[in-house]
Design an enzyme around this catalytic site. Structure first.
Site, PDB file in Angstrom:
ATOM      1  N   LYS A   1       0.821  -1.216   0.000  1.00 51.94           N
ATOM      2  CA  LYS A   1       0.000   0.000   0.000  1.00 51.94           C
ATOM      3  C   LYS A   1       0.861   1.275   0.000  1.00 51.94           C
ATOM      4  O   LYS A   1       2.071   1.220   0.257  1.00 51.94           O
ATOM      5  CB  LYS A   1      -0.953  -0.044   1.199  1.00 51.94           C
ATOM      6  CG  LYS A   1      -1.998  -1.162   1.079  1.00 51.94           C
ATOM      7  CD  LYS A   1      -3.037  -1.068   2.189  1.00 51.94           C
ATOM      8  CE  LYS A   1      -4.102  -2.139   2.030  1.00 51.94           C
ATOM      9  NZ  LYS A   1      -5.159  -2.018   3.064  1.00 51.94           N
TER      10      LYS A   1
ATOM     11  N   PHE B   1     -15.736   3.406   6.509  1.00 54.87           N
ATOM     12  CA  PHE B   1     -14.337   3.690   6.193  1.00 54.87           C
ATOM     13  C   PHE B   1     -14.054   3.766   4.696  1.00 54.87           C
ATOM     14  O   PHE B   1     -12.908   3.961   4.297  1.00 54.87           O
ATOM     15  CB  PHE B   1     -13.420   2.655   6.860  1.00 54.87           C
ATOM     16  CG  PHE B   1     -13.679   1.215   6.451  1.00 54.87           C
ATOM     17  CD1 PHE B   1     -13.131   0.692   5.288  1.00 54.87           C
ATOM     18  CD2 PHE B   1     -14.457   0.386   7.245  1.00 54.87           C
ATOM     19  CE1 PHE B   1     -13.368  -0.621   4.916  1.00 54.87           C
ATOM     20  CE2 PHE B   1     -14.707  -0.933   6.880  1.00 54.87           C
ATOM     21  CZ  PHE B   1     -14.155  -1.440   5.702  1.00 54.87           C
TER      22      PHE B   1
ATOM     23  N   ARG C   1      -1.966 -14.152   3.879  1.00 56.95           N
ATOM     24  CA  ARG C   1      -2.632 -13.483   5.001  1.00 56.95           C
ATOM     25  C   ARG C   1      -1.875 -13.741   6.305  1.00 56.95           C
ATOM     26  O   ARG C   1      -1.802 -12.853   7.167  1.00 56.95           O
ATOM     27  CB  ARG C   1      -4.095 -13.921   5.096  1.00 56.95           C
ATOM     28  CG  ARG C   1      -4.905 -13.420   3.896  1.00 56.95           C
ATOM     29  CD  ARG C   1      -6.328 -13.915   3.895  1.00 56.95           C
ATOM     30  NE  ARG C   1      -7.161 -13.249   4.882  1.00 56.95           N
ATOM     31  CZ  ARG C   1      -7.719 -12.051   4.705  1.00 56.95           C
ATOM     32  NH1 ARG C   1      -7.522 -11.374   3.592  1.00 56.95           N
ATOM     33  NH2 ARG C   1      -8.474 -11.521   5.644  1.00 56.95           N
TER      34      ARG C   1
ATOM     35  N   THR D   1      -5.492  -7.538  10.120  1.00 54.32           N
ATOM     36  CA  THR D   1      -5.790  -6.272   9.436  1.00 54.32           C
ATOM     37  C   THR D   1      -5.357  -5.075  10.283  1.00 54.32           C
ATOM     38  O   THR D   1      -4.794  -4.111   9.772  1.00 54.32           O
ATOM     39  CB  THR D   1      -7.309  -6.180   9.145  1.00 54.32           C
ATOM     40  OG1 THR D   1      -7.698  -7.337   8.398  1.00 54.32           O
ATOM     41  CG2 THR D   1      -7.652  -4.933   8.356  1.00 54.32           C
TER      42      THR D   1
ATOM     43  N   ARG E   1       2.264  -6.327   8.610  1.00 55.29           N
ATOM     44  CA  ARG E   1       1.495  -5.220   9.181  1.00 55.29           C
ATOM     45  C   ARG E   1       2.021  -4.793  10.553  1.00 55.29           C
ATOM     46  O   ARG E   1       1.960  -3.612  10.899  1.00 55.29           O
ATOM     47  CB  ARG E   1       0.021  -5.601   9.243  1.00 55.29           C
ATOM     48  CG  ARG E   1      -0.611  -5.549   7.836  1.00 55.29           C
ATOM     49  CD  ARG E   1      -1.907  -6.269   7.777  1.00 55.29           C
ATOM     50  NE  ARG E   1      -2.675  -5.984   6.585  1.00 55.29           N
ATOM     51  CZ  ARG E   1      -3.717  -6.709   6.186  1.00 55.29           C
ATOM     52  NH1 ARG E   1      -4.093  -7.748   6.897  1.00 55.29           N
ATOM     53  NH2 ARG E   1      -4.363  -6.397   5.091  1.00 55.29           N
TER      54      ARG E   1
ATOM     55  N   ASN F   1      -2.314   0.206   6.734  1.00 52.32           N
ATOM     56  CA  ASN F   1      -1.830  -1.082   7.229  1.00 52.32           C
ATOM     57  C   ASN F   1      -0.893  -1.819   6.266  1.00 52.32           C
ATOM     58  O   ASN F   1      -0.776  -3.044   6.309  1.00 52.32           O
ATOM     59  CB  ASN F   1      -3.004  -1.973   7.652  1.00 52.32           C
ATOM     60  CG  ASN F   1      -3.906  -2.350   6.496  1.00 52.32           C
ATOM     61  OD1 ASN F   1      -3.758  -1.823   5.397  1.00 52.32           O
ATOM     62  ND2 ASN F   1      -4.827  -3.263   6.724  1.00 52.32           N
TER      63      ASN F   1
ATOM     64  N   HIS G   1      -2.233  -5.535   1.399  1.00 53.86           N
ATOM     65  CA  HIS G   1      -3.542  -6.155   1.158  1.00 53.86           C
ATOM     66  C   HIS G   1      -3.337  -7.555   0.615  1.00 53.86           C
ATOM     67  O   HIS G   1      -2.366  -7.807  -0.114  1.00 53.86           O
ATOM     68  CB  HIS G   1      -4.340  -5.337   0.123  1.00 53.86           C
ATOM     69  CG  HIS G   1      -5.549  -6.072  -0.376  1.00 53.86           C
ATOM     70  ND1 HIS G   1      -6.745  -6.077   0.302  1.00 53.86           N
ATOM     71  CD2 HIS G   1      -5.721  -6.883  -1.455  1.00 53.86           C
ATOM     72  CE1 HIS G   1      -7.601  -6.850  -0.354  1.00 53.86           C
ATOM     73  NE2 HIS G   1      -7.012  -7.347  -1.423  1.00 53.86           N
TER      74      HIS G   1
HETATM   75  P1  CMP Z   1      -7.628  -4.573   3.233  1.00 60.93           P
HETATM   76  O1  CMP Z   1      -7.194  -5.956   3.536  1.00 60.93           O
HETATM   77  O2  CMP Z   1      -6.945  -3.861   2.127  1.00 60.93           O
HETATM   78  O3  CMP Z   1      -9.209  -4.573   2.935  1.00 60.93           O
HETATM   79  C1  CMP Z   1     -10.054  -3.455   3.204  1.00 60.93           C
HETATM   80  C2  CMP Z   1      -9.356  -2.388   3.982  1.00 60.93           C
HETATM   81  O4  CMP Z   1     -10.161  -1.433   4.613  1.00 60.93           O
HETATM   82  C3  CMP Z   1      -8.569  -3.024   5.081  1.00 60.93           C
HETATM   83  O5  CMP Z   1      -7.456  -3.707   4.553  1.00 60.93           O
HETATM   84  C4  CMP Z   1      -8.245  -1.815   5.960  1.00 60.93           C
HETATM   85  O6  CMP Z   1      -7.003  -1.230   5.642  1.00 60.93           O
HETATM   86  C5  CMP Z   1      -9.321  -0.816   5.587  1.00 60.93           C
HETATM   87  N1  CMP Z   1     -10.062  -0.383   6.771  1.00 60.93           N
HETATM   88  C6  CMP Z   1     -10.100   0.864   7.229  1.00 60.93           C
HETATM   89  N2  CMP Z   1     -10.859   0.950   8.320  1.00 60.93           N
HETATM   90  C7  CMP Z   1     -11.333  -0.301   8.562  1.00 60.93           C
HETATM   91  C8  CMP Z   1     -12.184  -0.852   9.562  1.00 60.93           C
HETATM   92  N3  CMP Z   1     -12.702  -0.111  10.539  1.00 60.93           N
HETATM   93  N4  CMP Z   1     -12.440  -2.170   9.497  1.00 60.93           N
HETATM   94  C9  CMP Z   1     -11.912  -2.941   8.493  1.00 60.93           C
HETATM   95  N5  CMP Z   1     -11.106  -2.445   7.529  1.00 60.93           N
HETATM   96  C10 CMP Z   1     -10.817  -1.150   7.572  1.00 60.93           C
END
Ligand code: CMP
Length: 138
Positions: free
Chosen positions: A11, A59, A87, A93, A104, A114, A117
């Site tokens: 990212k 978000f 993962r 996450t 992460r 974070n 992805h």
């Molecule tokens: P990613 O795995 O890229 O998939 C969706 C993204 O939304 C996740 O990582 C997070 O970086 C982002 N995100 C931001 N806020 C939230 C939240 N409150 N809950 C889950 N994902 C979030």
């Protein structure tokens, strides 16, 4: 375990901080084959389409803003059990909840910023890889 493909993104935060090489090393050390790799500045349409499943969530706007603020590294990865394994290498996450030594935990700041992805299932992996790569690139 089946040979699978997954879509990985380094990212904007991690690319801007100079952590691309370290994350790619972690990918290779964990036995993934990098089928395709490209650095790309995402447009709003790229990010909104890619994350369409999250449209309507609180978000979403912040996520699209973040993903378009600077270039990302897009990768199609392959190995046995690639989706779960990537993962695992990324960690949770939310970096605060991620295991020590994961991408992460090492390079993410918070749940939004974070660092990386990964696809979460075979169907989403197929969609996400095809969103960014043509068949002839893989
Ligand atoms: P990613 O795995 O890229 O998939 C969706 C993204 O939304 C996740 O990582 C997070 O970086 C982002 N995100 C931001 N806020 C939230 C939240 N409150 N809950 C889950 N994902 C979030």
């Amino acid at each position: 375990m089946p040979i699978e493909r997954t879509l990985a993104i380094i990212k904007p935060d991690a690319v801007a901080a100079g952590n691309t090489g370290k994350i790619i090393s972690m990918i290779e050390e964990n036995g993934f084959k990098i089928l395709a790799l490209r650095k790309q500045q995402l447009t709003r349409a790229d990010a909104e389409g890619f994350y369409a499943v999250h449209k309507g969530k609180g978000f979403f706007a912040e996520l699209v803003e973040f993903m378009t603020e600077a270039p990302v590294i897009l990768m199609a990865l392959e190995r046995e059990d690639a989706i779960v394994k990537w993962r695992d290498v990324m960690g949770a996450t939310n970096p605060e909840k991620a295991e020590a030594g994961t991408v992460r935990k090492l390079y993410g700041a918070n749940i939004g910023r974070n660092a990386s992805h990964g696809s979460d299932a075979p169907e989403t992996a197929a969609f996400e890889i095809s969103w960014f790569f043509r068949g002839s690139e893989l």
